[in-house]
Design a protein around this motif. Structure first.
Motif, PDB file in Angstrom:
ATOM      1  N   ARG A 107       0.820  -1.214   0.000  1.00  0.00           N
ATOM      2  CA  ARG A 107       0.000   0.000   0.000  1.00  0.00           C
ATOM      3  C   ARG A 107       0.852   1.261   0.000  1.00  0.00           C
ATOM      4  O   ARG A 107       1.695   1.463   0.871  1.00  0.00           O
ATOM      5  CB  ARG A 107      -0.954  -0.031   1.187  1.00  0.00           C
ATOM      6  CG  ARG A 107      -2.053  -1.073   0.991  1.00  0.00           C
ATOM      7  CD  ARG A 107      -2.819  -1.391   2.228  1.00  0.00           C
ATOM      8  NE  ARG A 107      -3.679  -2.560   2.009  1.00  0.00           N
ATOM      9  CZ  ARG A 107      -4.143  -3.320   2.977  1.00  0.00           C
ATOM     10  NH1 ARG A 107      -3.839  -3.052   4.236  1.00  0.00           N
ATOM     11  NH2 ARG A 107      -4.909  -4.366   2.700  1.00  0.00           N
ATOM     12  N   GLY A 108       0.614   2.076  -1.024  1.00  0.00           N
ATOM     13  CA  GLY A 108       1.335   3.322  -1.144  1.00  0.00           C
ATOM     14  C   GLY A 108       2.739   3.190  -1.693  1.00  0.00           C
ATOM     15  O   GLY A 108       3.499   4.166  -1.704  1.00  0.00           O
ATOM     16  N   LYS A 109       3.107   1.996  -2.169  1.00  0.00           N
ATOM     17  CA  LYS A 109       4.451   1.777  -2.690  1.00  0.00           C
ATOM     18  C   LYS A 109       4.388   1.234  -4.121  1.00  0.00           C
ATOM     19  O   LYS A 109       3.328   0.870  -4.617  1.00  0.00           O
ATOM     20  CB  LYS A 109       5.229   0.803  -1.805  1.00  0.00           C
ATOM     21  CG  LYS A 109       5.517   1.340  -0.415  1.00  0.00           C
ATOM     22  CD  LYS A 109       6.473   0.437   0.333  1.00  0.00           C
ATOM     23  CE  LYS A 109       6.860   1.033   1.674  1.00  0.00           C
ATOM     24  NZ  LYS A 109       7.862   0.193   2.386  1.00  0.00           N
ATOM     25  N   VAL A 110       5.553   1.186  -4.763  1.00  0.00           N
ATOM     26  CA  VAL A 110       5.679   0.555  -6.075  1.00  0.00           C
ATOM     27  C   VAL A 110       5.929  -0.938  -5.849  1.00  0.00           C
ATOM     28  O   VAL A 110       6.926  -1.314  -5.226  1.00  0.00           O
ATOM     29  CB  VAL A 110       6.837   1.168  -6.884  1.00  0.00           C
ATOM     30  CG1 VAL A 110       6.997   0.438  -8.221  1.00  0.00           C
ATOM     31  CG2 VAL A 110       6.604   2.650  -7.108  1.00  0.00           C
ATOM     32  N   SER A 111       5.015  -1.775  -6.324  1.00  0.00           N
ATOM     33  CA  SER A 111       5.139  -3.218  -6.136  1.00  0.00           C
ATOM     34  C   SER A 111       5.850  -3.823  -7.335  1.00  0.00           C
ATOM     35  O   SER A 111       5.361  -3.746  -8.461  1.00  0.00           O
ATOM     36  CB  SER A 111       3.755  -3.864  -5.972  1.00  0.00           C
ATOM     37  OG  SER A 111       3.111  -3.382  -4.835  1.00  0.00           O
ATOM     38  N   LEU A 112       6.992  -4.447  -7.078  1.00  0.00           N
ATOM     39  CA  LEU A 112       7.742  -5.122  -8.129  1.00  0.00           C
ATOM     40  C   LEU A 112       7.529  -6.623  -7.977  1.00  0.00           C
ATOM     41  O   LEU A 112       7.936  -7.226  -6.976  1.00  0.00           O
ATOM     42  CB  LEU A 112       9.231  -4.797  -8.027  1.00  0.00           C
ATOM     43  CG  LEU A 112       9.617  -3.320  -8.093  1.00  0.00           C
ATOM     44  CD1 LEU A 112      11.130  -3.175  -8.032  1.00  0.00           C
ATOM     45  CD2 LEU A 112       9.069  -2.672  -9.356  1.00  0.00           C
ATOM     46  N   LEU A 113       6.862  -7.231  -8.958  1.00  0.00           N
ATOM     47  CA  LEU A 113       6.647  -8.674  -8.974  1.00  0.00           C
ATOM     48  C   LEU A 113       7.734  -9.275  -9.856  1.00  0.00           C
ATOM     49  O   LEU A 113       7.791  -9.013 -11.064  1.00  0.00           O
ATOM     50  CB  LEU A 113       5.265  -9.021  -9.524  1.00  0.00           C
ATOM     51  CG  LEU A 113       4.076  -8.925  -8.553  1.00  0.00           C
ATOM     52  CD1 LEU A 113       3.999  -7.572  -7.864  1.00  0.00           C
ATOM     53  CD2 LEU A 113       2.773  -9.238  -9.256  1.00  0.00           C
ATOM     54  N   VAL A 114       8.623 -10.054  -9.264  1.00  0.00           N
ATOM     55  CA  VAL A 114       9.786 -10.591  -9.968  1.00  0.00           C
ATOM     56  C   VAL A 114       9.606 -12.092 -10.115  1.00  0.00           C
ATOM     57  O   VAL A 114       9.591 -12.829  -9.122  1.00  0.00           O
ATOM     58  CB  VAL A 114      11.090 -10.271  -9.218  1.00  0.00           C
ATOM     59  CG1 VAL A 114      12.292 -10.754 -10.026  1.00  0.00           C
ATOM     60  CG2 VAL A 114      11.196  -8.778  -8.934  1.00  0.00           C
ATOM     61  N   ALA A 115       9.455 -12.552 -11.362  1.00  0.00           N
ATOM     62  CA  ALA A 115       9.145 -13.952 -11.630  1.00  0.00           C
ATOM     63  C   ALA A 115      10.214 -14.590 -12.496  1.00  0.00           C
ATOM     64  O   ALA A 115      10.768 -13.956 -13.398  1.00  0.00           O
ATOM     65  CB  ALA A 115       7.790 -14.071 -12.330  1.00  0.00           C
ATOM     66  N   GLY A 116      10.472 -15.852 -12.233  1.00  0.00           N
ATOM     67  CA  GLY A 116      11.374 -16.638 -13.069  1.00  0.00           C
ATOM     68  C   GLY A 116      10.691 -17.902 -13.527  1.00  0.00           C
ATOM     69  O   GLY A 116      10.228 -18.698 -12.698  1.00  0.00           O
ATOM     70  N   GLY A 117      10.562 -18.100 -14.848  1.00  0.00           N
ATOM     71  CA  GLY A 117       9.948 -19.320 -15.387  1.00  0.00           C
ATOM     72  C   GLY A 117       8.541 -19.528 -14.871  1.00  0.00           C
ATOM     73  O   GLY A 117       7.733 -18.593 -14.818  1.00  0.00           O
ATOM     74  N   VAL A 118       8.237 -20.780 -14.446  1.00  0.00           N
ATOM     75  CA  VAL A 118       6.887 -21.085 -13.965  1.00  0.00           C
ATOM     76  C   VAL A 118       6.620 -20.517 -12.576  1.00  0.00           C
ATOM     77  O   VAL A 118       5.525 -20.686 -12.037  1.00  0.00           O
ATOM     78  CB  VAL A 118       6.610 -22.605 -13.974  1.00  0.00           C
ATOM     79  CG1 VAL A 118       6.502 -23.129 -15.378  1.00  0.00           C
ATOM     80  CG2 VAL A 118       7.672 -23.358 -13.181  1.00  0.00           C
ATOM     81  N   GLY A 119       7.593 -19.815 -12.012  1.00  0.00           N
ATOM     82  CA  GLY A 119       7.322 -19.085 -10.773  1.00  0.00           C
ATOM     83  C   GLY A 119       6.249 -18.028 -10.962  1.00  0.00           C
ATOM     84  O   GLY A 119       5.668 -17.541  -9.994  1.00  0.00           O
ATOM     85  N   ILE A 120       5.959 -17.708 -12.218  1.00  0.00           N
ATOM     86  CA  ILE A 120       4.883 -16.763 -12.529  1.00  0.00           C
ATOM     87  C   ILE A 120       3.546 -17.247 -11.991  1.00  0.00           C
ATOM     88  O   ILE A 120       2.633 -16.445 -11.738  1.00  0.00           O
ATOM     89  CB  ILE A 120       4.793 -16.545 -14.063  1.00  0.00           C
ATOM     90  CG1 ILE A 120       4.004 -15.279 -14.400  1.00  0.00           C
ATOM     91  CG2 ILE A 120       4.219 -17.770 -14.762  1.00  0.00           C
ATOM     92  CD1 ILE A 120       4.721 -14.015 -14.100  1.00  0.00           C
ATOM     93  N   ALA A 121       3.419 -18.566 -11.788  1.00  0.00           N
ATOM     94  CA  ALA A 121       2.151 -19.144 -11.328  1.00  0.00           C
ATOM     95  C   ALA A 121       1.704 -18.562  -9.997  1.00  0.00           C
ATOM     96  O   ALA A 121       0.505 -18.470  -9.722  1.00  0.00           O
ATOM     97  CB  ALA A 121       2.286 -20.666 -11.218  1.00  0.00           C
ATOM     98  N   SER A 122       2.635 -18.168  -9.155  1.00  0.00           N
ATOM     99  CA  SER A 122       2.282 -17.657  -7.825  1.00  0.00           C
ATOM    100  C   SER A 122       1.959 -16.170  -7.816  1.00  0.00           C
ATOM    101  O   SER A 122       1.524 -15.649  -6.786  1.00  0.00           O
ATOM    102  CB  SER A 122       3.438 -17.916  -6.849  1.00  0.00           C
ATOM    103  OG  SER A 122       3.650 -19.294  -6.653  1.00  0.00           O
TER     104      SER A 122
END
Length: 304
Positions: free
Chosen positions: A143-158
């Motif tokens: 909340r109120g921040k820049v959220s960086l979602l960092v995924a590798g391969g099938v880790g995108i599933a989460s």
């Protein structure tokens, strides 16, 4: 009506009568979970042995949180001999309709016998599920921040459910997605439909920046002050260790979703014990999401 009963023995819970959905109150967990044999509604195949299965499982769909998972195996009627040990799969996405026929999507990569058997399931066949399980991501951090979602391969599933929920809350969400090649970037179009910025890295340079996902992360570190960012990451353990090292050095809050070998998924077998700075914890019950600053990267975890 849905049957309710107490779990008194491990085998009674793990191999129930799967002709109907059972509602399972469990003292081991702080949540209610469901054990169900559910119909597959769609099976999509992607390059490099990646699959997405859609399953009609409203009991799970209505309760799952971003970062939680299910234990899955092919349905009892589909396989002889029956596969007792299930595979842990993150709930990738949800779909709800007015008839309460809610479905969950499971993204999997074939890496062994269990996932290979799951990948053969077709619409109309059944899949055996236990879930939702585990501790998911802490959305309040974003909340109120820049959220960086960092995924590798099938880790995108989460991370898709997390991205979707954060966008609905009006948060500033960015995806940094890395893989060996363009064929390993599963679900990329789903994230683009969320209208969030997407940064791509591939090790062979097929798509996006040639390099590792940490190269994409470095670009964001140059754009935003550390105090304005929060990181959520899932992927191969060596990748997450590299991301965690960057986050911890700059005091950026970072949550990691660990992949660990699990036999039961709810804390009975003790097979998914992982080391933190204060104690050993179970990835299935106290994870799979942990604070990066608390996690201890051991050689065994780096090889998984």
């Amino acid at each position: 009506m849905m049957e309710q009963y107490q779990i008194r023995h491990f085998i009674t819970w793990y191999v129930p009568d799967l002709t109907k959905t059972a509602y399972l109150p469990c003292a081991i967990l702080s949540q209610m979970i469901y054990c169900t044999e559910a119909p597959v509604t769609e099976s999509l195949r992607f390059p490099n042995n990646n699959y997405i299965l859609s399953v009609k499982a409203p009991e799970i769909a209505d309760r799952v949180l971003p970062g939680q998972f299910v234990m899955a195996s092919e349905g009892e009627s589909n396989s002889l001999p029956y596969n007792l040990l299930k595979r842990a799969l993150a709930v990738y996405s949800l779909e709800h309709d007015k008839k309460k026929q809610s479905t969950i999507a499971l993204l999997l990569k074939v890496v062994g016998v269990g996932t290979q058997r799951l990948s053969t399931l077709q619409p109309g066949e059944t899949i055996s599920l236990i879930g939702p399980l585990g501790r998911g991501f802490d959305l309040s951090r974003a909340r109120g921040k820049v959220s960086l979602l960092v995924a590798g391969g099938v880790g995108i599933a989460s991370l898709y459910l997390l991205a979707e929920r954060l966008k609905k809350e009006g948060q500033d969400v960015h995806l940094i997605y890395g893989a060996k090649s363009a064929g390993d970037l599963v679900g990329l179009e789903d994230f683009k439909r969320l209208n969030l910025p997407v940064s791509i890295t591939t090790e062979d340079g097929d798509l996006g920046v040639k390099g590792f996902v940490t190269d994409g992360l470095r670009t964001y570190l140059e754009r935003f002050p550390p105090g304005q960012m929060v990181i959520y990451t899932c992927g191969p353990n060596p990748m997450m260790q590299a991301v965690s090292a960057v986050a911890d050095k700059l005091n950026i809050p970072c949550q990691i979703s660990i992949e660990a070998k699990m036999a039961c998924g709810f804390g009975v077998c003790l097979g998914c014990s992982i080391k933190t700075k204060h104690s050993y914890k179970l990835a299935c019950r106290e994870g799979p999401v942990f604070e990066s600053s608390e996690f201890v990267w051991e050689e065994e975890s780096l090889n998984s």
